[in-house]
Write a protein that holds these residues in place. Structure first.
Motif, short mmCIF file in Angstrom:
data_model
loop_
_atom_site.label_atom_id
_atom_site.label_comp_id
_atom_site.label_asym_id
_atom_site.label_seq_id
_atom_site.Cartn_x
_atom_site.Cartn_y
_atom_site.Cartn_z
N LEU A 115 -2.78 4.89 13.13
CA LEU A 115 -3.98 4.42 12.44
C LEU A 115 -5.00 5.55 12.29
O LEU A 115 -5.63 5.69 11.22
CB LEU A 115 -4.60 3.25 13.20
N THR B 33 -8.92 2.49 12.64
CA THR B 33 -8.60 3.75 13.34
C THR B 33 -7.94 3.51 14.69
O THR B 33 -7.38 4.43 15.28
CB THR B 33 -9.87 4.59 13.56
N ALA C 198 0.80 -1.22 0.00
CA ALA C 198 0.00 0.00 0.00
C ALA C 198 0.84 1.28 0.00
O ALA C 198 0.49 2.24 -0.70
CB ALA C 198 -0.97 -0.01 1.18
N GLN D 108 0.40 4.33 -2.69
CA GLN D 108 0.15 5.70 -2.24
C GLN D 108 1.14 6.69 -2.87
O GLN D 108 0.78 7.83 -3.18
CB GLN D 108 0.23 5.77 -0.72
N GLY E 56 -3.73 7.79 9.63
CA GLY E 56 -3.74 7.14 8.33
C GLY E 56 -5.13 7.00 7.74
O GLY E 56 -5.31 6.97 6.52
N SER E 57 -6.14 6.91 8.61
CA SER E 57 -7.50 6.74 8.13
C SER E 57 -8.09 8.04 7.60
O SER E 57 -9.11 8.04 6.96
CB SER E 57 -8.39 6.21 9.25
N PRO F 96 -5.12 -5.46 7.85
CA PRO F 96 -5.45 -4.28 7.05
C PRO F 96 -4.47 -4.00 5.92
O PRO F 96 -3.27 -4.29 6.02
CB PRO F 96 -5.42 -3.15 8.09
N TYR G 240 -6.75 -2.22 -4.41
CA TYR G 240 -6.62 -1.01 -3.58
C TYR G 240 -7.10 0.18 -4.40
O TYR G 240 -6.78 0.31 -5.58
CB TYR G 240 -5.16 -0.82 -3.17
N GLU G 241 -7.90 1.02 -3.77
CA GLU G 241 -8.49 2.18 -4.45
C GLU G 241 -9.26 1.74 -5.69
O GLU G 241 -9.26 2.41 -6.73
CB GLU G 241 -7.41 3.21 -4.80
N THR H 287 -3.28 -0.86 4.34
CA THR H 287 -3.25 0.60 4.50
C THR H 287 -1.79 1.03 4.57
O THR H 287 -0.94 0.26 5.04
CB THR H 287 -4.01 1.02 5.78
N LYS I 84 -10.92 0.08 7.20
CA LYS I 84 -10.49 1.43 7.53
C LYS I 84 -10.18 1.51 9.03
O LYS I 84 -10.94 2.07 9.81
CB LYS I 84 -11.56 2.45 7.16
N TRP J 292 0.18 0.44 7.79
CA TRP J 292 0.18 -0.86 8.44
C TRP J 292 1.57 -1.45 8.68
O TRP J 292 1.82 -2.03 9.75
CB TRP J 292 -0.69 -1.87 7.69
#
Length: 430
Positions: free
Chosen positions: A426, A228, A110, A114, A429-430, A385, A145-146, A387, A226, A390
């Motif tokens: 987290l 948190t 990820a 990004q 990042g969220s 996750p 992803y996305e 993300t 997602k 992570w």
């Protein structure tokens, strides 16, 4: 240290792969023939970075050899040790010298997406004849992803228990049975702990702990899609971690000094531990260890069946000047011929259904005899996750859990420290 002897089994895989090429065996939906086509783009040299110890690297060399022998273009393979792969990859991107193709775990890709470093692979593989329905859906989801399939998964491994069949027999301990419980697992570990032998080695990483937590009815984070905040302090998760702490306190696991001196894989190879938990990645090296007799079993249950996805995928660098050639190589690697090569080498639980259920993977005459265990786990797979933060969160969890497991720091203190360090990451990042 791990002994490096890997020639015979990998050579056998290469011979079989050559036979497949000679016979013109087609891939799923014709994808292999498209991948290895003889156009100018197919012969463009590409670089391919793979995280692999020598035994694993030999499997991928066989794959590259088979691809080139089938009419594919030149591939320069760059094998990098497990600990150095991400650093080397990040440095290569920063310097503008990224490999055209790289293999990466779903827990780690990820951040590259990004940063715009990954070219979404889905459309290119479709052009090369890939049919998504031919593959297991779980790893495809993990690498989406996305809204886009970013990288193409090669495997659908899970966490299993590796066990030394000789040590079990010598201790008079019954072989693990499907559906065994944590109490049965802990009892076996105690019975196997004799003299210099410990019953089981426990890795403090969250990828090892997560399926135990899920089995106990707990969670690792509040929302896998997602996240948190972490949830290791909640009853189900804490109870599962306490079971592990209690097992370690029983004396059935290696000491802190033994863990520092030698990794769990090497301790298992040399008969110092009778069991440890890992994914399919260990098989090439274990097969080559002289005198070692081993098999695999499903994870013990703390309530409900659960396992964690272990999957790596081929990604294309967004800045690659050889994207067409890279896509053709990947289409071959994840097609019938390519996945047969890596399955025969022992490295992967194929993401392509037809190879996963074939003798190339399931053949009981090559250890582990119980490879079906990996496929049986598929209905119970979950993943951590996906993300960008992570990998950092995972490092925090591992460092703190190691304090609880090896230094006997109170579990609640460790969990509190995880929350204080990981939750802000987290939330941000969220």
């Amino acid at each position: 240290m791990r002994r490096r002897r890997w020639g015979s089994a990998i050579a056998g895989a290469a011979v079989v792969a050559a036979g497949l090429v000679a016979c013109g065996d087609p891939g799923p939906s014709g994808g292999d023939e498209a991948a290895a086509g003889g156009g100018a783009a197919a012969t463009a040299p590409i670089t391919f970075q793979v995280k692999a110890e020598p035994e694993e690297a030999a499997v991928y060399r066989s794959l590259v050899t088979a691809y080139q022998g089938s009419g594919g273009g030149d591939v320069e393979m760059i094998p990098v040790g497990r600990k150095d792969h991400l650093t080397r990859l990040s440095t290569a991107f920063a310097s503008g010298d990224a490999p055209d193709v790289f293999l990466i775990n779903y827990r780690e890709y990820a951040p590259f997406v990004q940063r715009g470093a990954v070219e979404p692979i889905g459309p290119m593989l479709t052009e090369n004849g890939m049919n998504r329905s031919d593959y297991y859906e779980e790893p495809l989801k993990a690498f989406t992803y996305e809204g886009d399939l970013q990288c193409m998964p090669q495997n659908i491994s899970s966490l299993v228990v590796y066990w030394n069949t000789k040590l079990f027999a010598a201790a008079g301990v019954e072989a693990p049975k499907p559906g065994w419980t944590w109490d049965q697992f802990a009892s076996a570990a105690a019975s196997l702990t004799k003299g210099a032998v410990k019953g089981v080695g426990i890795d403090p990483s969250i990828t090892r702990m997560a399926p135990l937590i899920w089995s106990r009815g707990g969670t690792v984070v509040d929302d896998t899609a997602k996240p948190t905040r972490t949830t290791l302090h909640e009853p189900g998760a804490r109870a599962a971690l306490q079971e592990v702490v209690d097992l370690i306190a029983s004396g059935s696991t290696p000491s802190k000094e033994q863990m520092a001196a030698q990794g769990l894989e090497e301790q298992f190879m040399t008969g110092k531990i009778a069991m440890f938990m890992s994914s399919r990645v260990e098989v090439p090296a274990l097969r080559e260890q002289k005198g070692l007799e081993f098999d695999v079993a499903g994870l013990p249950s703390l309530g409900q069946p659960a396992s964690v996805l272990h999957s790596d995928a081929y990604c294309i660098a967004a800045g690659s000047p050889n994207k067409e050639a890279a896509a053709k190589f990947i289409a071959y690697a994840v097609g019938q011929q390519g996945q047969t090569v890596t399955a025969l080498g022992g490295r992967t639980v194929p993401s392509l259904r037809s190879v996963a259920t074939s003798p190339a993977f399931l053949s009981p005459d090559r250890a582990p005899a119980s490879s079906q265990v990996f496929l049986d786990a598929i209905p119970h797979l979950q993943h951590t996750p996906v993300t960008p933060v992570w990998p950092e969160v995972e490092d925090i969890m591992g460092t703190q859990l190691q304090r609880a497991f090896e230094d006997r720091v109170p579990l609640d203190e460790v969990i509190s420290e995880i929350r204080s360090q990981a939750d802000p990451l987290l939330a941000k990042g969220s």
